[in-house]
Design a protein around this motif. Sequence first.
Motif, PDB file in Angstrom:
ATOM      1  N   ASP A  22      42.779  52.700  36.908  1.00 11.12           N
ATOM      2  CA  ASP A  22      43.191  53.616  37.965  1.00 11.12           C
ATOM      3  C   ASP A  22      42.132  54.703  38.073  1.00 11.12           C
ATOM      4  O   ASP A  22      42.113  55.658  37.286  1.00 11.12           O
ATOM      5  CB  ASP A  22      44.561  54.214  37.628  1.00 11.12           C
ATOM      6  N   LEU A  23      41.208  54.549  39.022  1.00 12.42           N
ATOM      7  CA  LEU A  23      40.088  55.472  39.181  1.00 12.42           C
ATOM      8  C   LEU A  23      40.271  56.294  40.451  1.00 12.42           C
ATOM      9  O   LEU A  23      40.368  55.715  41.541  1.00 12.42           O
ATOM     10  CB  LEU A  23      38.768  54.699  39.246  1.00 12.42           C
ATOM     11  N   PRO A  24      40.330  57.605  40.350  1.00 17.02           N
ATOM     12  CA  PRO A  24      40.517  58.447  41.531  1.00 17.02           C
ATOM     13  C   PRO A  24      39.466  58.181  42.598  1.00 17.02           C
ATOM     14  O   PRO A  24      38.262  58.204  42.327  1.00 17.02           O
ATOM     15  CB  PRO A  24      40.377  59.870  40.969  1.00 17.02           C
ATOM     16  N   GLY A  25      39.922  57.887  43.813  1.00 11.86           N
ATOM     17  CA  GLY A  25      39.024  57.644  44.928  1.00 11.86           C
ATOM     18  C   GLY A  25      38.528  56.220  45.043  1.00 11.86           C
ATOM     19  O   GLY A  25      37.809  55.894  45.993  1.00 11.86           O
ATOM     20  N   TRP A  26      38.931  55.364  44.098  1.00 12.15           N
ATOM     21  CA  TRP A  26      38.434  53.994  44.081  1.00 12.15           C
ATOM     22  C   TRP A  26      39.583  53.015  43.878  1.00 12.15           C
ATOM     23  O   TRP A  26      40.586  53.338  43.249  1.00 12.15           O
ATOM     24  CB  TRP A  26      37.414  53.799  42.948  1.00 12.15           C
ATOM     25  N   ARG A  27      39.383  51.795  44.410  1.00  8.53           N
ATOM     26  CA  ARG A  27      40.382  50.739  44.276  1.00  8.53           C
ATOM     27  C   ARG A  27      39.719  49.480  43.747  1.00  8.53           C
ATOM     28  O   ARG A  27      38.652  49.081  44.216  1.00  8.53           O
ATOM     29  CB  ARG A  27      41.027  50.458  45.649  1.00  8.53           C
ATOM     30  N   HIS A  28      40.349  48.854  42.759  1.00 16.37           N
ATOM     31  CA  HIS A  28      39.801  47.638  42.155  1.00 16.37           C
ATOM     32  C   HIS A  28      39.743  46.525  43.198  1.00 16.37           C
ATOM     33  O   HIS A  28      40.712  46.255  43.899  1.00 16.37           O
ATOM     34  CB  HIS A  28      40.665  47.208  40.970  1.00 16.37           C
ATOM     35  N   ALA A  29      38.569  45.859  43.289  1.00 18.50           N
ATOM     36  CA  ALA A  29      38.392  44.800  44.284  1.00 18.50           C
ATOM     37  C   ALA A  29      38.091  43.445  43.673  1.00 18.50           C
ATOM     38  O   ALA A  29      38.413  42.411  44.269  1.00 18.50           O
ATOM     39  CB  ALA A  29      37.259  45.175  45.249  1.00 18.50           C
ATOM     40  N   TYR A  30      37.471  43.423  42.492  1.00 19.76           N
ATOM     41  CA  TYR A  30      37.068  42.128  41.929  1.00 19.76           C
ATOM     42  C   TYR A  30      36.702  42.311  40.465  1.00 19.76           C
ATOM     43  O   TYR A  30      36.165  43.357  40.073  1.00 19.76           O
ATOM     44  CB  TYR A  30      35.849  41.579  42.689  1.00 19.76           C
ATOM     45  N   SER A  31      36.969  41.288  39.662  1.00 17.04           N
ATOM     46  CA  SER A  31      36.523  41.263  38.268  1.00 17.04           C
ATOM     47  C   SER A  31      35.758  39.982  38.004  1.00 17.04           C
ATOM     48  O   SER A  31      36.239  38.885  38.311  1.00 17.04           O
ATOM     49  CB  SER A  31      37.721  41.348  37.309  1.00 17.04           C
ATOM     50  N   GLY A  32      34.565  40.139  37.457  1.00 14.48           N
ATOM     51  CA  GLY A  32      33.798  38.993  36.985  1.00 14.48           C
ATOM     52  C   GLY A  32      33.987  38.846  35.488  1.00 14.48           C
ATOM     53  O   GLY A  32      34.920  39.411  34.910  1.00 14.48           O
ATOM     54  N   LYS A  33      33.104  38.090  34.845  1.00 10.09           N
ATOM     55  CA  LYS A  33      33.247  37.881  33.408  1.00 10.09           C
ATOM     56  C   LYS A  33      33.080  39.180  32.634  1.00 10.09           C
ATOM     57  O   LYS A  33      33.739  39.397  31.623  1.00 10.09           O
ATOM     58  CB  LYS A  33      32.220  36.850  32.933  1.00 10.09           C
ATOM     59  N   VAL A  34      32.189  40.040  33.112  1.00 17.00           N
ATOM     60  CA  VAL A  34      31.910  41.280  32.397  1.00 17.00           C
ATOM     61  C   VAL A  34      32.116  42.513  33.269  1.00 17.00           C
ATOM     62  O   VAL A  34      32.606  43.532  32.804  1.00 17.00           O
ATOM     63  CB  VAL A  34      30.461  41.268  31.843  1.00 17.00           C
ATOM     64  N   ARG A  35      31.788  42.419  34.558  1.00 19.85           N
ATOM     65  CA  ARG A  35      31.826  43.596  35.413  1.00 19.85           C
ATOM     66  C   ARG A  35      33.024  43.609  36.349  1.00 19.85           C
ATOM     67  O   ARG A  35      33.501  42.562  36.784  1.00 19.85           O
ATOM     68  CB  ARG A  35      30.526  43.696  36.220  1.00 19.85           C
ATOM     69  N   ASP A  36      33.466  44.829  36.632  1.00 26.41           N
ATOM     70  CA  ASP A  36      34.561  45.063  37.570  1.00 26.41           C
ATOM     71  C   ASP A  36      34.010  45.858  38.746  1.00 26.41           C
ATOM     72  O   ASP A  36      33.214  46.792  38.563  1.00 26.41           O
ATOM     73  CB  ASP A  36      35.690  45.849  36.901  1.00 26.41           C
ATOM     74  N   LEU A  37      34.417  45.476  39.949  1.00 24.92           N
ATOM     75  CA  LEU A  37      33.948  46.148  41.163  1.00 24.92           C
ATOM     76  C   LEU A  37      35.087  46.929  41.799  1.00 24.92           C
ATOM     77  O   LEU A  37      36.207  46.430  41.923  1.00 24.92           O
ATOM     78  CB  LEU A  37      33.399  45.123  42.158  1.00 24.92           C
ATOM     79  N   TYR A  38      34.772  48.158  42.215  1.00 24.52           N
ATOM     80  CA  TYR A  38      35.739  49.029  42.871  1.00 24.52           C
ATOM     81  C   TYR A  38      35.162  49.487  44.200  1.00 24.52           C
ATOM     82  O   TYR A  38      33.966  49.786  44.303  1.00 24.52           O
ATOM     83  CB  TYR A  38      36.041  50.253  41.999  1.00 24.52           C
ATOM     84  N   VAL A  39      36.019  49.525  45.226  1.00 22.44           N
ATOM     85  CA  VAL A  39      35.608  50.003  46.543  1.00 22.44           C
ATOM     86  C   VAL A  39      36.306  51.323  46.816  1.00 22.44           C
ATOM     87  O   VAL A  39      37.350  51.626  46.221  1.00 22.44           O
ATOM     88  CB  VAL A  39      35.944  48.973  47.644  1.00 22.44           C
ATOM     89  N   PRO A  40      35.744  52.145  47.703  1.00 25.33           N
ATOM     90  CA  PRO A  40      36.385  53.427  47.997  1.00 25.33           C
ATOM     91  C   PRO A  40      37.786  53.237  48.568  1.00 25.33           C
ATOM     92  O   PRO A  40      38.055  52.255  49.277  1.00 25.33           O
ATOM     93  CB  PRO A  40      35.448  54.048  49.041  1.00 25.33           C
ATOM     94  N   ASP A  41      38.663  54.159  48.245  1.00 23.27           N
ATOM     95  CA  ASP A  41      39.982  54.145  48.873  1.00 23.27           C
ATOM     96  C   ASP A  41      39.813  54.139  50.390  1.00 23.27           C
ATOM     97  O   ASP A  41      38.993  54.881  50.942  1.00 23.27           O
ATOM     98  CB  ASP A  41      40.783  55.395  48.471  1.00 23.27           C
ATOM     99  N   GLY A  42      40.547  53.279  51.055  1.00 26.67           N
ATOM    100  CA  GLY A  42      40.449  53.176  52.506  1.00 26.67           C
ATOM    101  C   GLY A  42      39.652  51.974  52.952  1.00 26.67           C
ATOM    102  O   GLY A  42      39.827  51.496  54.076  1.00 26.67           O
ATOM    103  N   ALA A  43      38.754  51.466  52.085  1.00 31.47           N
ATOM    104  CA  ALA A  43      38.021  50.239  52.428  1.00 31.47           C
ATOM    105  C   ALA A  43      38.927  49.051  52.144  1.00 31.47           C
ATOM    106  O   ALA A  43      39.453  48.925  51.033  1.00 31.47           O
ATOM    107  CB  ALA A  43      36.743  50.133  51.616  1.00 31.47           C
ATOM    108  N   PRO A  44      39.123  48.163  53.117  1.00 28.75           N
ATOM    109  CA  PRO A  44      40.057  47.050  52.901  1.00 28.75           C
ATOM    110  C   PRO A  44      39.590  46.053  51.861  1.00 28.75           C
ATOM    111  O   PRO A  44      40.400  45.472  51.133  1.00 28.75           O
ATOM    112  CB  PRO A  44      40.163  46.401  54.288  1.00 28.75           C
ATOM    113  N   ASP A  45      38.279  45.832  51.775  1.00 25.03           N
ATOM    114  CA  ASP A  45      37.760  44.857  50.808  1.00 25.03           C
ATOM    115  C   ASP A  45      36.266  45.060  50.634  1.00 25.03           C
ATOM    116  O   ASP A  45      35.667  45.955  51.246  1.00 25.03           O
ATOM    117  CB  ASP A  45      38.074  43.425  51.256  1.00 25.03           C
ATOM    118  N   LEU A  46      35.663  44.218  49.796  1.00 20.57           N
ATOM    119  CA  LEU A  46      34.226  44.327  49.549  1.00 20.57           C
ATOM    120  C   LEU A  46      33.407  44.105  50.806  1.00 20.57           C
ATOM    121  O   LEU A  46      32.366  44.732  51.009  1.00 20.57           O
ATOM    122  CB  LEU A  46      33.808  43.308  48.480  1.00 20.57           C
ATOM    123  N   ALA A  47      33.868  43.193  51.641  1.00 21.32           N
ATOM    124  CA  ALA A  47      33.111  42.868  52.847  1.00 21.32           C
ATOM    125  C   ALA A  47      32.982  44.067  53.785  1.00 21.32           C
ATOM    126  O   ALA A  47      32.000  44.193  54.512  1.00 21.32           O
ATOM    127  CB  ALA A  47      33.773  41.702  53.583  1.00 21.32           C
TER     128      ALA A  47
END
Length: 307
Positions: free
Chosen positions: A14-39
Amino acid sequence: MTASSQPTASAALDLPGWRHAYSGKVRDLYVPDGAPDLAAAERVLVVASDRVSAFDHVLEPGIPGKGELLTTLSLWWFDRLTGVPNHLLPEHTLSGSLIPAAVAGRAMLCKTLDMYPVECVVRGYLTGSGWKEYQASQTVCGIPLPAGLHDGDRLPEPIYTPAWKAPLGAHDENISFERTVELVGTDAAAELRALSLEIFGRASAIAEDAGLILADTKFEFGADRETGLTRLADEVLTSDSSRYWDAAAWRSGRTPAERMASFDKQIVRDWLAAHWDQSGEPPLLPAEIVEQTASRYRELLERLTGA
């Protein structure tokens, strides 16, 4: 309790201002709140976890401090690869205010790229899966090599051996350069090869100055969505993506184990290969294997950076 081929649900923070979008084997990607997805996101927070993977499985437990070590080393290398465009945003230098405290030290603020589905592998030495293939056919990834080479020998020149990036849980697949052309186009394929070989050459010289050998590595690249410029992305030249050896040990060692003691997760691979037949779920890593791996990661960072 066993390891899983998928990251655990607890990977999402739970990161302020960010939303979890994807997890790989080692890394996790977060996009800004309000962005629907990575694309749709213009920026992404790339967080390196302490997870460790081998044989396409995420293992348990993780390696304490690994995420910060990987991120620190990646940032150090990005600084030294001047002239090579990368995915870091200029605002990353203001990370004290932009990167949440919970992931400080193990996160990078990056441009969102259209990633190429290719792992750009460069090999300067004969070892690992390349050595196994060479013994059978005198080739590595289908590339003919001179006769008479031994495990750990330096190749006449570095070779580019790309792989197709498989979905999480599946095996990456070595592919020919011609297949890369089919996947990304002629110009992009040629650029990926040239960039990979150039960066490998520069990094090898820096490693040599630190008494290290960069035996092989993999790079990942993506296209800038605004300009189309190819940018170096993900991690770069870390213990997870590269095989480093001590140069003095390589010269004086009498056995492959002495010559090629790696500053990476080879300790994990070796233990797992000896205790698991790759069917079902892999066993838990013993505490001593975890600590030995963490120690090698720390030593590589210290050797390269002097920190």
